[in-house]
Motif scaffolding. Structure first.
Motif, PDB file in Angstrom:
ATOM      1  N   MET A  49      38.450  46.447  45.016  1.00  0.00           N
ATOM      2  CA  MET A  49      37.002  46.570  44.784  1.00  0.00           C
ATOM      3  C   MET A  49      36.616  46.599  43.300  1.00  0.00           C
ATOM      4  O   MET A  49      35.700  45.870  42.900  1.00  0.00           O
ATOM      5  CB  MET A  49      36.437  47.782  45.516  1.00  0.00           C
ATOM      6  N   PRO A  50      37.275  47.377  42.435  1.00  0.00           N
ATOM      7  CA  PRO A  50      36.869  47.352  41.013  1.00  0.00           C
ATOM      8  C   PRO A  50      37.022  45.971  40.378  1.00  0.00           C
ATOM      9  O   PRO A  50      36.134  45.518  39.658  1.00  0.00           O
ATOM     10  CB  PRO A  50      37.792  48.377  40.352  1.00  0.00           C
ATOM     11  N   TYR A  51      38.137  45.299  40.664  1.00  0.00           N
ATOM     12  CA  TYR A  51      38.346  43.965  40.091  1.00  0.00           C
ATOM     13  C   TYR A  51      37.343  42.978  40.668  1.00  0.00           C
ATOM     14  O   TYR A  51      36.743  42.191  39.931  1.00  0.00           O
ATOM     15  CB  TYR A  51      39.783  43.486  40.337  1.00  0.00           C
ATOM     16  N   TRP A  52      37.163  42.985  41.967  1.00  0.00           N
ATOM     17  CA  TRP A  52      36.229  42.064  42.615  1.00  0.00           C
ATOM     18  C   TRP A  52      34.803  42.284  42.106  1.00  0.00           C
ATOM     19  O   TRP A  52      34.077  41.327  41.815  1.00  0.00           O
ATOM     20  CB  TRP A  52      36.299  42.204  44.132  1.00  0.00           C
ATOM     21  N   THR A  53      34.412  43.527  41.949  1.00  0.00           N
ATOM     22  CA  THR A  53      33.072  43.846  41.440  1.00  0.00           C
ATOM     23  C   THR A  53      32.905  43.293  40.026  1.00  0.00           C
ATOM     24  O   THR A  53      31.893  42.660  39.708  1.00  0.00           O
ATOM     25  CB  THR A  53      32.839  45.364  41.464  1.00  0.00           C
ATOM     26  N   TRP A  54      33.902  43.511  39.172  1.00  0.00           N
ATOM     27  CA  TRP A  54      33.840  42.981  37.805  1.00  0.00           C
ATOM     28  C   TRP A  54      33.802  41.455  37.827  1.00  0.00           C
ATOM     29  O   TRP A  54      32.994  40.832  37.133  1.00  0.00           O
ATOM     30  CB  TRP A  54      35.046  43.466  36.997  1.00  0.00           C
TER      31      TRP A  54
ATOM     32  N   THR B 234      32.869  39.267  40.171  1.00  0.00           N
ATOM     33  CA  THR B 234      31.631  38.675  40.669  1.00  0.00           C
ATOM     34  C   THR B 234      30.451  38.962  39.737  1.00  0.00           C
ATOM     35  O   THR B 234      29.513  38.174  39.682  1.00  0.00           O
ATOM     36  CB  THR B 234      31.317  39.140  42.103  1.00  0.00           C
ATOM     37  N   ALA B 235      30.511  40.034  38.993  1.00  0.00           N
ATOM     38  CA  ALA B 235      29.429  40.347  38.049  1.00  0.00           C
ATOM     39  C   ALA B 235      29.542  39.544  36.755  1.00  0.00           C
ATOM     40  O   ALA B 235      28.529  39.249  36.120  1.00  0.00           O
ATOM     41  CB  ALA B 235      29.427  41.844  37.727  1.00  0.00           C
ATOM     42  N   ASN B 236      30.754  39.166  36.376  1.00  0.00           N
ATOM     43  CA  ASN B 236      30.962  38.582  35.055  1.00  0.00           C
ATOM     44  C   ASN B 236      31.469  37.146  35.018  1.00  0.00           C
ATOM     45  O   ASN B 236      31.272  36.462  34.013  1.00  0.00           O
ATOM     46  CB  ASN B 236      31.945  39.444  34.261  1.00  0.00           C
TER      47      ASN B 236
ATOM     48  N   LEU C 297      35.676  38.132  48.587  1.00  0.00           N
ATOM     49  CA  LEU C 297      36.805  39.043  48.489  1.00  0.00           C
ATOM     50  C   LEU C 297      38.081  38.387  49.018  1.00  0.00           C
ATOM     51  O   LEU C 297      39.156  38.545  48.433  1.00  0.00           O
ATOM     52  CB  LEU C 297      36.525  40.341  49.250  1.00  0.00           C
TER      53      LEU C 297
ATOM     54  N   ARG D 199      41.075  46.285  50.434  1.00  0.00           N
ATOM     55  CA  ARG D 199      39.675  46.172  50.026  1.00  0.00           C
ATOM     56  C   ARG D 199      39.348  47.239  48.979  1.00  0.00           C
ATOM     57  O   ARG D 199      38.765  46.949  47.939  1.00  0.00           O
ATOM     58  CB  ARG D 199      38.773  46.315  51.267  1.00  0.00           C
ATOM     59  N   GLU D 200      39.750  48.467  49.239  1.00  0.00           N
ATOM     60  CA  GLU D 200      39.480  49.563  48.296  1.00  0.00           C
ATOM     61  C   GLU D 200      40.193  49.332  46.964  1.00  0.00           C
ATOM     62  O   GLU D 200      39.616  49.532  45.898  1.00  0.00           O
ATOM     63  CB  GLU D 200      39.934  50.891  48.902  1.00  0.00           C
TER      64      GLU D 200
END
Length: 166
Positions: A97-102, A104-106, A113, A93-94
């Motif tokens: 997290m950066p890839y998943w955040t990007w 889902t935002a873009n 996840l 998960r950790e």
């Protein structure tokens, strides 16, 4: 490479079949162009003491977007069982997290996840199988790695709940 993959996938609009054909096109190109495959995938440019150029990044993005786009289209067309976020190991998960955040935002705002975990699992299996075959690391067991590649693809079809579509 991307042209060969796109050409292989052009025969279908079904998202699952498109992913299969992209993957097969990737393997076919690697087997037909082993030196170029090695040049592209054996070492990242930074490992060779070079910084990626804009052209290198654009090519990398195009390649990655082929697989990511096909996976997102598969997910959007027919979501399949994935681990709940709470069932994903804390380290995974950790790390994601950066890839998943990007992502889902873009690109894919509703991508859970667990689906990203499945995407990464699939990519590692496809890339690993093709790389072992292209570099001759399956030859000790079998003269042609294509049956192993197709077995990996069948197991991925099971993983995404589409064994009937393989």
């Amino acid at each position: 490479l991307c042209d060969a993959m796109e050409s292989a996938a052009a025969s279908t609009t079904d998202p699952f079949a498109r992913m299969l054909e992209l993957s097969r096109g990737f393997r076919r190109w690697a087997m037909e162009h082993p030196q170029e495959f090695e040049l592209l995938f054996a070492s990242p440019p930074t490992a060779l003491g070079q910084q990626p150029t804009n052209a290198c990044q654009q090519a990398s993005d195009r390649f990655g977007n082929l697989f990511a786009g096909a996976f997102i289209a598969m997910w959007d067309a027919d979501p399949f069982p994935v681990p709940d976020a709470g069932d994903v190991s804390p380290a995974m998960r950790e790390g994601l997290m950066p890839y998943w955040t990007w992502l889902t935002a873009n690109v894919a705002p509703d991508m859970p996840l667990g689906a990203v975990v499945r995407f990464l699992e699939g990519w590692v299996r496809i890339f690993g199988c093709v790389t072992m075959d292209a570099f001759g690391h399956l030859s000790w067991a079998m003269p042609d790695g294509e049956p192993m590649f197709e077995q990996v693809m069948r197991s991925l079809a099971d993983m995404v709940g589409r064994p009937d579509a393989y």
